[in-house]
Enzyme design. Sequence first.
Site, mmCIF file in Angstrom:
data_model
loop_
_atom_site.group_PDB
_atom_site.id
_atom_site.type_symbol
_atom_site.label_atom_id
_atom_site.label_comp_id
_atom_site.label_asym_id
_atom_site.label_seq_id
_atom_site.Cartn_x
_atom_site.Cartn_y
_atom_site.Cartn_z
ATOM 1 N N GLY A 1 -35.535 -213.974 -1.023
ATOM 2 C CA GLY A 1 -36.230 -213.145 -2.012
ATOM 3 C C GLY A 1 -36.274 -211.693 -1.601
ATOM 4 O O GLY A 1 -35.538 -211.283 -0.701
ATOM 5 N N ASN A 2 -37.078 -210.923 -2.271
ATOM 6 C CA ASN A 2 -37.193 -209.503 -1.919
ATOM 7 C C ASN A 2 -38.641 -209.050 -2.099
ATOM 8 O O ASN A 2 -39.496 -209.821 -2.531
ATOM 9 C CB ASN A 2 -36.224 -208.660 -2.743
ATOM 10 C CG ASN A 2 -36.474 -208.805 -4.217
ATOM 11 O OD1 ASN A 2 -37.503 -208.384 -4.719
ATOM 12 N ND2 ASN A 2 -35.537 -209.441 -4.927
ATOM 13 N N ARG A 3 -38.882 -207.789 -1.772
ATOM 14 C CA ARG A 3 -40.263 -207.300 -1.703
ATOM 15 C C ARG A 3 -40.835 -206.816 -3.039
ATOM 16 O O ARG A 3 -41.916 -206.260 -3.072
ATOM 17 C CB ARG A 3 -40.337 -206.123 -0.721
ATOM 18 C CG ARG A 3 -40.122 -206.511 0.697
ATOM 19 C CD ARG A 3 -40.164 -205.279 1.595
ATOM 20 N NE ARG A 3 -39.884 -205.655 2.959
ATOM 21 C CZ ARG A 3 -40.782 -206.167 3.784
ATOM 22 N NH1 ARG A 3 -42.014 -206.360 3.385
ATOM 23 N NH2 ARG A 3 -40.442 -206.499 5.014
ATOM 24 N N SER A 4 -40.112 -206.959 -4.120
ATOM 25 C CA SER A 4 -40.621 -206.425 -5.390
ATOM 26 C C SER A 4 -41.933 -207.114 -5.802
ATOM 27 O O SER A 4 -42.032 -208.339 -5.781
ATOM 28 C CB SER A 4 -39.574 -206.623 -6.486
ATOM 29 O OG SER A 4 -40.128 -206.228 -7.718
#
Length: 435
Positions: free
Chosen positions: A224-227
């Site tokens: 995933g990512n930090r958004s």
Amino acid sequence: MKLVLGVSGGIAAYKAALLLRLFTEAGYEVTVVPTAAALRFVGEPTWAALSGRPVATDVWTSVHEVPHVRLGHEADLVVVAPATADLLARAAHGQADDLLTNTLLTARCPILMAPAMHTEMWTHPATAANVTRLREHGVHVLDPASGRLTGVDTGPGRLPEPEEIFAAAVALVDRDEDGTAPGQGSDRHTPGSADPLAGDLAGRHVVVSAGGTREPLDPVRFLGNRSSGKQGYALAEAAAARGARVTLVSANSDLLVPAGVEVVRIETALELQEAVRAALPGADAVVMAAAVADFRPRDYQDNKIKKTHGEGQQDAAPTIELVRNPDILAGLVAERGTSASPVIVGFAAETGDASGDVLTLARAKLARKGCDLLVANEVGRDVTFGKDDSMVHLLRPDSEEVRTVGPAPKLVVAGAVWDEVADLLTGHGTVPAGQ
Ligand code: CTP
């Protein structure tokens, strides 16, 4: 920015405390002017503590400072929330029987009112006439939301959520600063002047993607990512406040869905692509604010990958093979072909690297993606992701100009993006006649 927050006497006065917080956190200098009835619902200490300023309650305190004139004169914006039926009536008829109505008469800045009352009171012809009259005077009166009222009754009359009132106020200030809003000086008294908050996006359907996609590895793990989704949600909220029908394709965000926004929840990049495509027919604009994973694991493991994960390989770390996800934004541009609709907006999350700074990389990305507007922001562990503020550069393919916005709350950034989209939509001609 000096703001007067008028609070009149309705049960929704408690929500004005949350609204006050939004304004102070965004850097507004707020003087709260509660009516005598409002103080029966929420007391003076609450307003003083949350605003960090003395509370102005009546015309007889500090008379030497002439508060009934000074507050209105000095204000850059007056917001009244909640505005009761009684307050609307007194304001519509120019009465000046307390400090708030005096302030409304002396203010020459934009005025925004957010009514809240029982449905019967809102729909009564007397209230309707008062609202019409106020709008003719150039006051921006929001329509109340529908929903649960004080008791068991439901219907139109509910105070819009504090975030929506805040977005409407920010939009009003922005437009006033651009010189495009009525509401200053003699303008405000032009009978029949249009209310800009009736919405330059009224009759439009916009699709916004938000959040960060997750690509599952096994039932418990994902890439995933930090958004956080905050910018996309702010875009949805701002568009709804400007009158648009909004479909929000939300990837893994637990933020509160703004009122009036239709949400489609998805998890992966492929699901996001499908949801955006499904929402797109007939849409006027699509804003891809989601952080989409460029790669996904080639294989999904049905069972949790164990520390000791393969015969004879007990100590070896597994190798995860990745495959490319589609570039959804570039795909939308390709599918649109030579048509001018929908307007397509991309985001560029850049850190800058050896090949160029954020703006150079953004310009190259704009050319590569072929969209109509690129919103470039600098990202990093401590910059932008999850924060309430950001700084962006807005780039269009037809111009070398770069419009920089911020650092500012994401709702303000959202307002600037919709200003550009509204401009791009001009001439696309998909607004139904009469809007
Ligand atoms: N985007 C997309 N599909 C992808 C990756 C990104 O639609 N597979 C969209 C994002 O929603 C955003 C824009 O493309 O609007 C740019 O995203 P970004 O991650 O900055 O760009 P990439 O194309 O992934 O380029 P790179 O990561 O190589 O900078």
